[in-house]
Design a protein around this motif. Structure first.
Motif, mmCIF file in Angstrom:
data_model
loop_
_atom_site.group_PDB
_atom_site.id
_atom_site.type_symbol
_atom_site.label_atom_id
_atom_site.label_comp_id
_atom_site.label_asym_id
_atom_site.label_seq_id
_atom_site.Cartn_x
_atom_site.Cartn_y
_atom_site.Cartn_z
ATOM 1 N N CYS A 1 0.224 5.366 0.371
ATOM 2 C CA CYS A 1 -0.746 6.162 0.612
ATOM 3 C C CYS A 1 -0.471 7.736 -0.288
ATOM 4 O O CYS A 1 0.702 8.139 -0.136
ATOM 5 C CB CYS A 1 -0.746 6.673 2.032
ATOM 6 N N PHE B 1 0.886 -1.200 -0.144
ATOM 7 C CA PHE B 1 0.077 0.213 0.005
ATOM 8 C C PHE B 1 0.939 1.468 -0.034
ATOM 9 O O PHE B 1 2.027 1.279 0.674
ATOM 10 C CB PHE B 1 -0.808 -0.013 1.234
ATOM 11 N N CYS C 1 -6.490 13.969 5.313
ATOM 12 C CA CYS C 1 -7.239 12.787 4.785
ATOM 13 C C CYS C 1 -8.500 12.702 5.793
ATOM 14 O O CYS C 1 -8.908 13.024 7.097
ATOM 15 C CB CYS C 1 -6.492 11.354 5.488
ATOM 16 N N HIS D 1 -10.137 10.525 6.983
ATOM 17 C CA HIS D 1 -10.227 9.638 7.993
ATOM 18 C C HIS D 1 -9.481 10.110 9.315
ATOM 19 O O HIS D 1 -10.173 9.531 10.325
ATOM 20 C CB HIS D 1 -9.766 8.275 7.632
ATOM 21 N N CYS E 1 -4.669 5.891 10.611
ATOM 22 C CA CYS E 1 -4.101 5.470 9.527
ATOM 23 C C CYS E 1 -3.758 3.725 9.909
ATOM 24 O O CYS E 1 -3.816 2.929 8.993
ATOM 25 C CB CYS E 1 -2.680 5.861 9.243
ATOM 26 N N CYS F 1 -6.527 2.336 8.312
ATOM 27 C CA CYS F 1 -6.854 2.673 6.915
ATOM 28 C C CYS F 1 -7.928 1.796 6.207
ATOM 29 O O CYS F 1 -7.444 0.792 5.996
ATOM 30 C CB CYS F 1 -5.497 3.057 6.230
ATOM 31 N N ARG G 1 -6.003 0.374 2.820
ATOM 32 C CA ARG G 1 -4.718 -0.102 3.150
ATOM 33 C C ARG G 1 -4.732 -1.831 2.612
ATOM 34 O O ARG G 1 -4.032 -2.264 1.787
ATOM 35 C CB ARG G 1 -4.153 -0.165 4.422
ATOM 36 N N GLU H 1 -2.963 10.156 -0.127
ATOM 37 C CA GLU H 1 -4.129 11.195 0.056
ATOM 38 C C GLU H 1 -3.328 12.576 0.588
ATOM 39 O O GLU H 1 -3.810 13.560 0.005
ATOM 40 C CB GLU H 1 -4.855 10.605 1.578
HETATM 41 S S1 SF4 Z 1 -6.256 6.760 6.601
HETATM 42 FE FE1 SF4 Z 1 -5.022 5.619 4.884
HETATM 43 S S2 SF4 Z 1 -5.462 7.108 3.195
HETATM 44 FE FE2 SF4 Z 1 -5.879 8.113 5.031
HETATM 45 S S3 SF4 Z 1 -3.693 8.981 5.345
HETATM 46 FE FE3 SF4 Z 1 -3.761 7.253 6.748
HETATM 47 S S4 SF4 Z 1 -2.898 5.767 5.083
HETATM 48 FE FE4 SF4 Z 1 -3.331 7.692 3.977
#
Ligand code: SF4
Length: 385
Positions: free
Chosen positions: A290, A288, A308, A310, A353, A356, A359, A292
């Motif tokens: 990232c 993976f 992000c 999230h 994360c 995630c 991921r 973002e």
């Molecule tokens: S949650 Fe996932 S997409 Fe968002 S910053 Fe973390 S690793 Fe990246």
């Protein structure tokens, strides 16, 4: 992003660079939605190519403005979905609707560069008291807009008027069941009637006015309790005036929901599951990568910018947008460098994360299948400017 997606992107990049710089065209698919952007301004073309280089190098200070952005119109909701941070009351930020002035300020800065804008965050966007004014701001800029809703007030005259006055490119209506009983198992408190009535009225207006937009998009998350409905989805969506249908997997995000709660929703059909499992344990993917923080920031309702979506409690804030704090200052500032470094180099130390949702998925997109239902629409050219 997975390794195979990166390799495919790198192989395509010479052709893409020619199409973007030479012709000003860019074709791509965003979470199964086809997009074509033509006649881009020179500044947008250059920004797009520079952004591609950011994605390769993952620079702490990007060479470009973002390509995509998520805007949290509200952070409150009328439903209580059992794995959503908002439904679980895990979002500790003050409940509010984004002021139109904030939205205008940021769009005036980033709008000329964006390819897409997703008009939702951790709340129900159609509850915004100035929805019409917010949508009107998006129409001043040449990007694709996605407006997502649970449909619970889609039959409200004020909401319908806002949408038909300033149609987003895609209106995504989240329905996870073909009856109230099934839909409300996940969308706790939801009824189908207001969502379907709103779609019917907007579809009627589209026919009368000849407008292609908004593309009426039904989105269905496949789960254990509704997977038996998948074979009936196309017929249901066609019968209820949708133009487009996607089937999506349920991704797990960091919330207070227990693992048992998540487990109870995992479909038995392997291809409908976001993740693969071995003896009940999720198989972890090691490749993976990232992206973002380098191209898809989120602006929360109070003006806080995060890398992000999230990070729903904004623990890694890039700062707060204000009259004296422009987007550029936040995006290219020292605090952003620090926060991007944490995600790039130490993501497993971060609460959002560690779990995630992307991921361990096979693809970046959570949606796995699209159906083009309206034969009158030239989907390949949606978004042409
Ligand atoms: S949650 Fe996932 S997409 Fe968002 S910053 Fe973390 S690793 Fe990246």
């Amino acid at each position: 992003m997975r390794k195979h997606e990166r390799i495919r992107g790198l192989i395509r990049s010479p052709l893409l660079a020619w199409e973007i710089l030479g012709r000003g065209d860019y074709h791509f698919v965003y979470d199964q939605m086809p997009i074509t952007i033509r006649n881009m301004s020179l500044e947008k073309r250059i920004n797009l190519v520079k952004s591609g280089m950011n994605l390769i190098h993952r620079r702490l200070t990007p060479w470009s403005m973002p390509l995509h952005m998520q805007f949290e119109l509200t952070n409150f909701c009328n439903l209580k979905c059992p794995v959503c941070p908002t439904g679980l009351r895990a979002v500790s930020r003050k409940k509010l609707a984004m002021p139109v002035s904030h939205f205008k300020q940021i769009l005036d800065e980033v709008g000329p560069y964006l390819l897409t804008a997703s008009l939702w965050g951790w709340g129900e966007s159609l509850l915004h008291p100035d929805l019409g004014a917010m949508l009107a701001e998006t129409k001043k800029h040449p990007f694709i807009s996605f407006l997502s809703t649970n449909g619970q007030n889609l039959d409200d005259d004020r909401v319908i008027q806002a949408i038909i006055d300033h149609p987003p490119t895609y209106l995504i209506v989240a329905l996870d069941g073909l009856t109230d009983e099934i839909n409300s198992k996940f969308r706790v408190g939801a009824r189908l009637a207001p969502a379907l009535e709103g779609v019917r009225r907007i579809s009627e207006w589209k026919k009368k006015s000849g407008s292609v937009l908004p593309i009426l998009h039904m989105r269905f998350i496949a789960m254990k309790h509704n997977e038996h409905e998948v074979p009936d989805l196309v017929r249901f969506a066609e019968d209820h005036h949708f133009d487009f249908l996607t089937v999506r997997t349920l991704s797990m995000i960091h919330t207070d929901a227990s693992n048992d709660t998540y487990q109870s929703f995992i479909p038995e059909t392997t291809r409908l599951s976001a993740y693969q499992y071995n003896e009940g344990r999720r198989i972890s993917k090691q490749d993976f990568y990232c992206l973002e923080p380098f191209w898809l920031p989120t602006l929360f309702a109070d003006g806080t910018l995060v890398n992000c979506i999230h990070d729903y409690n904004a623990e890694l804030s890039l700062g707060k947008l204000s009259v004296s704090n422009s987007f550029r200052e936040l995006w290219f500032g020292d605090q952003s460098r620090t926060q991007r470094r944490k995600i790039r180099d130490h993501s497993m130390d971060l609460y959002f994360c560690r779990m995630c949702p992307a991921r361990d998925r096979d693809t970046t997109d959570a949606s796995i299948k699209a159906y083009y239902l309206n034969k009158q629409i030239d989907y390949a050219n949606i978004g042409s400017f």
